[in-house]
Structure formats: C-alpha cells, structure tokens
Design a protein around this motif. Structure first.
Motif, PDB file in Angstrom:
ATOM      1  N   ASP A 174       0.841  -1.203   0.000  1.00 43.13           N
ATOM      2  CA  ASP A 174       0.000   0.000   0.000  1.00 43.13           C
ATOM      3  C   ASP A 174       0.876   1.253   0.000  1.00 43.13           C
ATOM      4  OD1 ASP A 174      -2.427  -1.528   0.425  1.00 43.13           O
ATOM      5  OD2 ASP A 174      -3.230   0.336   1.293  1.00 43.13           O
ATOM      6  N   PHE A 175       1.913   1.225   0.857  1.00 42.63           N
ATOM      7  CA  PHE A 175       2.809   2.370   0.970  1.00 42.63           C
ATOM      8  C   PHE A 175       3.437   2.705  -0.393  1.00 42.63           C
ATOM      9  CE2 PHE A 175       6.939   4.281   1.525  1.00 42.63           C
ATOM     10  CZ  PHE A 175       6.716   5.264   2.473  1.00 42.63           C
ATOM     11  N   GLU A 176       3.952   1.654  -1.063  1.00 42.77           N
ATOM     12  CA  GLU A 176       4.625   1.860  -2.354  1.00 42.77           C
ATOM     13  C   GLU A 176       3.657   2.406  -3.392  1.00 42.77           C
ATOM     14  OE1 GLU A 176       7.591   2.049  -3.324  1.00 42.77           O
ATOM     15  OE2 GLU A 176       8.301   1.561  -1.328  1.00 42.77           O
ATOM     16  N   ALA A 177       2.432   1.886  -3.381  1.00 41.75           N
ATOM     17  CA  ALA A 177       1.445   2.348  -4.370  1.00 41.75           C
ATOM     18  C   ALA A 177       1.133   3.829  -4.139  1.00 41.75           C
ATOM     19  CB  ALA A 177       0.180   1.510  -4.287  1.00 41.75           C
ATOM     20  N   ILE A 178       0.975   4.229  -2.870  1.00 38.39           N
ATOM     21  CA  ILE A 178       0.679   5.647  -2.587  1.00 38.39           C
ATOM     22  C   ILE A 178       1.856   6.507  -3.049  1.00 38.39           C
ATOM     23  CG2 ILE A 178       0.138   7.359  -0.803  1.00 38.39           C
ATOM     24  CD1 ILE A 178      -0.930   4.971   0.902  1.00 38.39           C
ATOM     25  N   ARG A 179       3.066   6.025  -2.748  1.00 39.38           N
ATOM     26  CA  ARG A 179       4.249   6.809  -3.123  1.00 39.38           C
ATOM     27  C   ARG A 179       4.325   7.001  -4.645  1.00 39.38           C
ATOM     28  NH1 ARG A 179      10.211   5.633  -1.115  1.00 39.38           N
ATOM     29  NH2 ARG A 179      10.000   3.968  -2.612  1.00 39.38           N
ATOM     30  N   ALA A 180       4.039   5.899  -5.371  1.00 43.00           N
ATOM     31  CA  ALA A 180       4.099   5.993  -6.834  1.00 43.00           C
ATOM     32  C   ALA A 180       3.015   6.944  -7.352  1.00 43.00           C
ATOM     33  CB  ALA A 180       3.928   4.607  -7.441  1.00 43.00           C
ATOM     34  N   ILE A 181       1.840   6.897  -6.764  1.00 44.38           N
ATOM     35  CA  ILE A 181       0.754   7.793  -7.203  1.00 44.38           C
ATOM     36  C   ILE A 181       1.130   9.243  -6.884  1.00 44.38           C
ATOM     37  CG2 ILE A 181      -1.660   8.454  -6.735  1.00 44.38           C
ATOM     38  CD1 ILE A 181      -2.186   5.385  -6.387  1.00 44.38           C
ATOM     39  N   GLU A 212      -2.218  17.200 -10.762  1.00 42.62           N
ATOM     40  CA  GLU A 212      -3.337  18.145 -10.635  1.00 42.62           C
ATOM     41  C   GLU A 212      -4.192  17.909  -9.389  1.00 42.62           C
ATOM     42  OE1 GLU A 212      -3.703  20.722 -12.548  1.00 42.62           O
ATOM     43  OE2 GLU A 212      -1.958  20.108 -13.731  1.00 42.62           O
ATOM     44  N   SER A 213      -4.481  16.624  -9.090  1.00 42.67           N
ATOM     45  CA  SER A 213      -5.339  16.329  -7.940  1.00 42.67           C
ATOM     46  C   SER A 213      -4.478  16.259  -6.674  1.00 42.67           C
ATOM     47  CB  SER A 213      -6.032  14.970  -8.112  1.00 42.67           C
ATOM     48  OG  SER A 213      -6.632  14.873  -9.374  1.00 42.67           O
ATOM     49  N   THR A 214      -5.122  16.523  -5.522  1.00 40.45           N
ATOM     50  CA  THR A 214      -4.427  16.329  -4.247  1.00 40.45           C
ATOM     51  C   THR A 214      -4.359  14.828  -3.971  1.00 40.45           C
ATOM     52  OG1 THR A 214      -5.236  18.424  -3.383  1.00 40.45           O
ATOM     53  CG2 THR A 214      -4.626  16.750  -1.749  1.00 40.45           C
ATOM     54  N   VAL A 215      -3.190  14.355  -3.532  1.00 37.72           N
ATOM     55  CA  VAL A 215      -3.063  12.935  -3.187  1.00 37.72           C
ATOM     56  C   VAL A 215      -3.136  12.812  -1.665  1.00 37.72           C
ATOM     57  CG1 VAL A 215      -1.616  10.863  -3.318  1.00 37.72           C
ATOM     58  CG2 VAL A 215      -1.698  12.453  -5.244  1.00 37.72           C
ATOM     59  N   CYS A 216      -4.052  11.950  -1.216  1.00 35.13           N
ATOM     60  CA  CYS A 216      -4.319  11.841   0.224  1.00 35.13           C
ATOM     61  C   CYS A 216      -3.939  10.445   0.726  1.00 35.13           C
ATOM     62  CB  CYS A 216      -5.813  12.101   0.418  1.00 35.13           C
ATOM     63  SG  CYS A 216      -6.396  11.797   2.072  1.00 35.13           S
ATOM     64  N   SER A 217      -3.377  10.407   1.922  1.00 32.86           N
ATOM     65  CA  SER A 217      -2.973   9.137   2.525  1.00 32.86           C
ATOM     66  C   SER A 217      -3.695   9.008   3.868  1.00 32.86           C
ATOM     67  CB  SER A 217      -1.454   9.172   2.707  1.00 32.86           C
ATOM     68  OG  SER A 217      -0.961   7.914   3.047  1.00 32.86           O
ATOM     69  N   LEU A 218      -4.300   7.841   4.102  1.00 35.64           N
ATOM     70  CA  LEU A 218      -5.095   7.638   5.322  1.00 35.64           C
ATOM     71  C   LEU A 218      -4.213   7.109   6.465  1.00 35.64           C
ATOM     72  CD1 LEU A 218      -8.093   7.516   6.467  1.00 35.64           C
ATOM     73  CD2 LEU A 218      -8.015   5.091   5.929  1.00 35.64           C
ATOM     74  N   ALA A 219      -4.565   7.512   7.682  1.00 34.76           N
ATOM     75  CA  ALA A 219      -3.811   7.048   8.859  1.00 34.76           C
ATOM     76  C   ALA A 219      -4.727   6.986  10.077  1.00 34.76           C
ATOM     77  CB  ALA A 219      -2.683   8.045   9.153  1.00 34.76           C
ATOM     78  N   ARG A 220      -4.567   5.946  10.892  1.00 30.50           N
ATOM     79  CA  ARG A 220      -5.245   5.996  12.191  1.00 30.50           C
ATOM     80  C   ARG A 220      -4.605   7.130  13.009  1.00 30.50           C
ATOM     81  NH1 ARG A 220      -4.345  -0.367  12.862  1.00 30.50           N
ATOM     82  NH2 ARG A 220      -2.438   0.434  11.955  1.00 30.50           N
ATOM     83  N   ALA A 221      -5.261   7.467  14.127  1.00 31.44           N
ATOM     84  CA  ALA A 221      -4.750   8.589  14.920  1.00 31.44           C
ATOM     85  C   ALA A 221      -3.576   8.117  15.778  1.00 31.44           C
ATOM     86  CB  ALA A 221      -5.873   9.151  15.781  1.00 31.44           C
ATOM     87  N   SER A 222      -2.537   7.604  15.116  1.00 33.36           N
ATOM     88  CA  SER A 222      -1.353   7.168  15.872  1.00 33.36           C
ATOM     89  C   SER A 222      -0.117   7.757  15.201  1.00 33.36           C
ATOM     90  CB  SER A 222      -1.247   5.637  15.900  1.00 33.36           C
ATOM     91  OG  SER A 222      -0.610   5.178  14.730  1.00 33.36           O
ATOM     92  N   ALA A 237       2.089   7.762   6.628  1.00 36.11           N
ATOM     93  CA  ALA A 237       1.253   8.511   5.670  1.00 36.11           C
ATOM     94  C   ALA A 237       2.043   9.707   5.133  1.00 36.11           C
ATOM     95  CB  ALA A 237      -0.032   8.972   6.347  1.00 36.11           C
ATOM     96  N   GLY A 238       2.717  10.428   6.049  1.00 31.14           N
ATOM     97  CA  GLY A 238       3.495  11.609   5.644  1.00 31.14           C
ATOM     98  C   GLY A 238       4.599  11.230   4.669  1.00 31.14           C
ATOM     99  N   GLU A 239       5.302  10.127   4.971  1.00 33.72           N
ATOM    100  CA  GLU A 239       6.397   9.703   4.080  1.00 33.72           C
ATOM    101  C   GLU A 239       5.854   9.303   2.712  1.00 33.72           C
ATOM    102  OE1 GLU A 239       8.241   6.523   6.186  1.00 33.72           O
ATOM    103  OE2 GLU A 239       9.248   7.872   7.590  1.00 33.72           O
ATOM    104  N   ARG A 244       0.466  18.157  -4.539  1.00 37.34           N
ATOM    105  CA  ARG A 244      -0.528  18.612  -3.550  1.00 37.34           C
ATOM    106  C   ARG A 244      -0.811  17.430  -2.651  1.00 37.34           C
ATOM    107  NH1 ARG A 244      -3.750  22.550  -7.145  1.00 37.34           N
ATOM    108  NH2 ARG A 244      -2.443  22.425  -8.977  1.00 37.34           N
ATOM    109  N   LYS A 245      -0.743  17.627  -1.336  1.00 37.21           N
ATOM    110  CA  LYS A 245      -0.853  16.461  -0.455  1.00 37.21           C
ATOM    111  C   LYS A 245      -1.751  16.694   0.745  1.00 37.21           C
ATOM    112  CE  LYS A 245       3.838  17.745   0.508  1.00 37.21           C
ATOM    113  NZ  LYS A 245       5.203  17.383   0.539  1.00 37.21           N
ATOM    114  N   ARG A 246      -2.342  15.592   1.203  1.00 37.13           N
ATOM    115  CA  ARG A 246      -3.223  15.667   2.378  1.00 37.13           C
ATOM    116  C   ARG A 246      -3.038  14.406   3.225  1.00 37.13           C
ATOM    117  NH1 ARG A 246      -9.734  16.412   1.927  1.00 37.13           N
ATOM    118  NH2 ARG A 246      -9.014  18.442   1.207  1.00 37.13           N
ATOM    119  N   ILE A 247      -3.053  14.586   4.545  1.00 36.75           N
ATOM    120  CA  ILE A 247      -3.141  13.426   5.445  1.00 36.75           C
ATOM    121  C   ILE A 247      -4.552  13.391   6.006  1.00 36.75           C
ATOM    122  CG2 ILE A 247      -2.363  12.429   7.637  1.00 36.75           C
ATOM    123  CD1 ILE A 247       0.439  13.435   7.031  1.00 36.75           C
ATOM    124  N   HIS A 248      -5.133  12.202   5.992  1.00 35.10           N
ATOM    125  CA  HIS A 248      -6.484  11.997   6.503  1.00 35.10           C
ATOM    126  C   HIS A 248      -6.374  11.071   7.707  1.00 35.10           C
ATOM    127  CE1 HIS A 248     -10.700  10.020   5.602  1.00 35.10           C
ATOM    128  NE2 HIS A 248     -10.672  10.625   6.758  1.00 35.10           N
TER     129      HIS A 248
END
Ligand code: KIV
Ligand code: ZN
Length: 513
Positions: free
Chosen positions: A54-61, A67-77, A84-86, A93-97
C-alpha cells in the motif's frame, strides 16, 4: 456564484476494501491517472500503514499525479501518520487523513478508550499530521452513531489543533437523509469556527441510502463528498461518484454547488475500475449501467425520437457513452492508429510500446474486421496488464468440444523460460483449459470468480475475461481479452498467476481499515 463541491475519491482506499478488489501498484496508477483526467479534487490513494505494498502504491501515485491532491489515510497514531506523511512527501498537492472512532460502541468495545482519551488522541494526531502537511482531514469514525454533543466537542478541538477538513462518516450506513442533514446542520451551527473549515461526508450504502444521505448533507452545508467509482467499497459500498456528480449537475436548480468534474470521463473510469477489480456494473445501474440510456418501450422510443427530453434527463454523451464508433480497420496504418489513441486520451510511453500495440491491433483486425473504440481500450488494457517479465506465458492452446463428449484441452506454456505442456478434460472448454494450465503450474490457488463480458456487440466481439484467484490469503484479479473467449480466459488465468508469482513473499496488501 455557486460554492465549489470538493469531490474526494476513495476508490483506491475504501473501494479497494471490497472483498477481492485489491489492485496492483500499476493498476492503481492507471486508476489514479483516470481520476486526475476526470478532474477529481482529492484522490485517497491508500492506507500507508496497512502494508509495504500500500505504501509503495501511494508513493508511486504521489509521484505521478500533478493536478489532484493525493491523500494518505492514517489511524490517529504517530506511527501511522509518519508512514502517511512519508508516502506522500513527493506529491505536488498532499493531504493526510486521520481518523478515530467517536461512537459509544466503537470507543467502548473496539478502542477501549474513554471519550476524553479519544479527544486527546485526535488532537495529538492533528499535531503530528501538521508536521508533514498543511492540508489535514479529520474523520470521526462512526459519526452517524455518535453523540452530537461529543461530536461538537471533538470537532471544536481538532479545528483548534489545525484540521482543515472535517469528515462526518456514516460508517455503517445507518443514517437517514433528513436525520443526517440535521446532524450536519447542527454541527455547522454549534461548532465554533465551523465556517473556517470544509465539512465533508462519507456515507456507506448498507441501506441503499449512501447517495441520498450525501446529497442531503450537501443541501445542509457539506462541501466535500467522499465517494467511489461504481459505488465500490466496504460491504455494500460507498456513495457512487457518478451519481453524486450527475445529481448535482442535473439538478442545478436545487444544489447551490458545482463540481469541476469532466463528466465525459465517467464511463471510461467506470469501465476501467470494473475491468481491473472484476466487479461488474449491473445493467440498470444509474449513469454507468449498460441500460442507463436504453429505451425499451415503444412509447418511450417514440417519445425520445420526437423530443429527447421526453424521457431523458441527461445526455449519454455527457457522461462518456460513445456510440460504438467504427474507427479503424485492417487497412488502417500506424499513424491512424496512433492519432485515434491520442483522441481517446491514451498516451503510450515509448515507440516500442506503440509498435507492440500496433502489432496487436493488426492481429485483431485480421480476426475482427471492424475495430471500435471499446476494442482499442481493451487492447491497450491487455497490453498494460501484461507484465514486462511474464513468468507464465501462453504459447499454444487447442480445445476440442463435441456434442456428447467431454471437452479436452491441450496447452503449451513458457514457465520461467522453459516450455511445458499438459492436457486435461473438463466440464467445458474453459474448465478443461484451466485444468491443463494447473497441471503445469500447480499453483494451488482457488478460483473465486470467473466472468466474461462482450466488449462490443456482434458474435465477432472480443470477450473480456476476469479471473479472481486466492492463495494463502492473497487475492488477485487477472484480465484477458480476445475474440476467442477460451484464449481470453487462458490469458486472464495466466495474468492472475503472474501476479501471484510476482508477489510471492509479500505481505497481504488487503489490510483495510
Ligand atoms: O467508513 C469510514 O468511517 C471510513 C473512515 C476511515 C473515513 O472509511
Ligand atoms: Zn468508509
């Protein structure tokens, strides 16, 4: 001036949590590119801490999408948020959810935390996320069954801590449109500084109300809708992107918002996601179902011929349905092929890729004289799903099928560079072919799904086959297309086996939320 409605697509995260819908990194990139082409505002690319895959796929995306913001999901830990940040550090454009559950049942039975502890953890999570990005989304998981006073408290606290989008998920699809809209209205009225953030909705479809709930929340003030292509998602799925977008556009008289979605990309996106995940689209599905714009009754046909709007509230071409346009034939040259692909928005990475696609086009044109846009899409997909280094490759296949006799198949494969052959009987030609392949490969996998779809009309149409295999908890989908459905089936089966082979030793990527 209408407000902007943010379209947040979670096909690659919540959608991928549908059983068996897991996608490879390459497949996720193809879907992400299509979402960007459709002008989706935010692409939730995955859950980084779920697995290295999952991590590698997010990084590649994150590295591909501009153009679109890329968002990575994380539990509150802290650990999840660090991953998610890495994973999105190179995104334009980036977002942490980040999310934590707020309903009494989730806090007590799942988290075993008091409301005070949950609130404290949520505030800390926003602080950790803000170290990586300015754009931070907070979700109160199971908000649909949470106490409204507690929701007000936690949302007030996370706004203070720096969250910029607040999501109110109906995680279990329990809410009802008027009730859900009332929740949104109360939050907007009662939470201090509510006007400084974007309010978002994320609805599941357990009672078939995901789209209705999302839309009523928009009328109550929500300005982000989380949704998926074809309504894919956990259990009964999420709100379907195409339905939300077309409702807002078609009923512009009701909605005070507009999206920036290029709606002509909706049907191509639906077909791509269906083909990759092996989840078929039901024919009567709104917007993207094969019958969504078909008129069967004579009275309706007569009405539409006299005046289209008698029975149509949207135009098929506005959502990307094309008329099976005949585009090319066996005499078409490389340039005509290349320019038609460009018109369809398909960019091949290299001259070699173009040459190989053109060679396949010529082969297809020999078998099938009329080549439609859909055939070109399938041809390019077939090319894209074939890994550069195929461990298993089909060299030859022969099937005998005769009335009163058991079908018999013989296959010759290349396995890691060596030619191997086997034969088998089966209850049908496809069954015999799969059994013969298994005799060579001995994969020990279980067949979970086999589906065939005719790409265009006519008996010379290409069959597009999806095969879903499972082995030791890992589930993969394979695809193949050919005018001969036994060959298409063999290609799909081998495509799935190649995926299982290439992921040997990897952790199961189906680590959903
Ligand atoms: O359904 C849900 O609550 C979710 C959250 C992670 C937003 O998917
Ligand atoms: Zn969800």
């Amino acid at each position: 001036m209408k407000d902007h409605l943010v379209i947040f697509d979670t096909t690659l995260r919540d959608g991928e949590q549908s059983p068996g819908a897991s996608m490879t990194k390459e497949e996720k990139i193809r879907v992400a590119r299509q979402l960007e082409k459709m002008r989706v505002d935010v692409i939730e690319a995955g859950f980084a801490a779920a697995s290295p895959g999952d991590f590698e796929a997010i990084r590649a995306i994150a590295e591909t999408i501009k153009e679109s913001t890329v968002c990575s999901l994380a539990r509150a830990s802290e650990k999840d948020i660090e991953r998610a940040g890495e994973s999105i550090q190179h995104a334009a454009r980036k977002r942490i959810h980040t999310f934590i559950a707020t309903s009494p049942i989730h806090m007590e039975k799942k988290l075993r935390m008091s409301p005070g502890q949950v609130l404290e953890q949520a505030v800390k999570a926003i602080g950790w996320a803000r170290q990586y990005v300015d754009d931070v989304e907070f979700s109160a998981e199971d908000a649909g069954r949470s106490d409204i006073d507690f929701l007000c408290r936690i949302f007030e606290a996370v706004i203070k801590a720096g969250a910029t989008t607040l999501n109110v998920p109906d995680t279990v699809g329990y809410n009802f449109p008027t009730q859900y809209a009332d929740t949104l209205r109360q939050l907007l009225e009662r939470v201090p500084n509510a006007d400084k953030v974007i309010w978002s909705v994320h609805c599941h479809n357990d009672l078939g109300l995901a789209v209705a709930n999302s839309l009523s929340a928009v009328l109550a003030g929500a300005r982000q809708v989380e949704c998926t292509i074809n309504g894919l998602g956990e259990r009964a799925g999420n709100a379907s992107l195409e339905e939300v977008v077309m409702a807002v556009r078609t009923r512009a008289d009701i909605f005070p918002v507009e999206t920036r979605i290029d709606t002509t990309q909706i049907v191509p996106a639906s077909k791509l996601v269906s083909q990759i995940t092996g989840y078929p689209v039901q024919p009567n599905k709104a917007i993207v179902g094969a019958n969504a714009f078909a008129h069967e009754s004579g009275i309706h046909q007569d009405g539409v011929l006299k005046h289209r709007e008698t029975y149509e509230i949207m135009r098929a071409e506005d959502v990307g349905w094309s008329q099976n346009k005949l585009v090319l034939g066996k005499h078409s040259g490389r340039n005509a092929f290349k320019s038609r692909l460009a018109e369809l928005g398909v960019v091949l990475e290299s001259e070699d890729a173009l040459n190989s696609a053109f060679a396949r086009f010529k082969e297809l044109a020999d078998k099938k004289h009329e080549i439609f846009d859909e055939d070109l899409h399938a041809l390019i997909s077939d090319e894209a799903v074939t890994p550069d280094q195929e461990y298993y490759k089909l060299n030859y296949s022969r099937v005998c099928s005769e009335t009163g006799e058991l079908p018999h198949a013989r296959v010759t494969l290349t396995v890691g560079g060596q030619e191997r052959a086997a034969e088998s009987d089966g209850s049908g030609p496809v069954d015999a072919t799969f059994k013969a392949i298994e005799k060579v490969v001995e994969s020990g996998s279980e067949l979970l799904l086999y589906s065939v779809n005719a790409i265009t009309t006519g008996t010379d149409a290409q069959g597009e086959v999806t095969v879903r295999l499972s082995r030791r908890g890992r589930v993969v989908n394979g695809q193949g297309a050919d005018t001969d459905i036994v060959i298409a089936s063999a290609k799909a089966y081998l495509n799935a086996l190649n995926k299982l082979h290439s992921s040997q030793g990897k952790v199961n990527p189906q680590g959903g939320v």
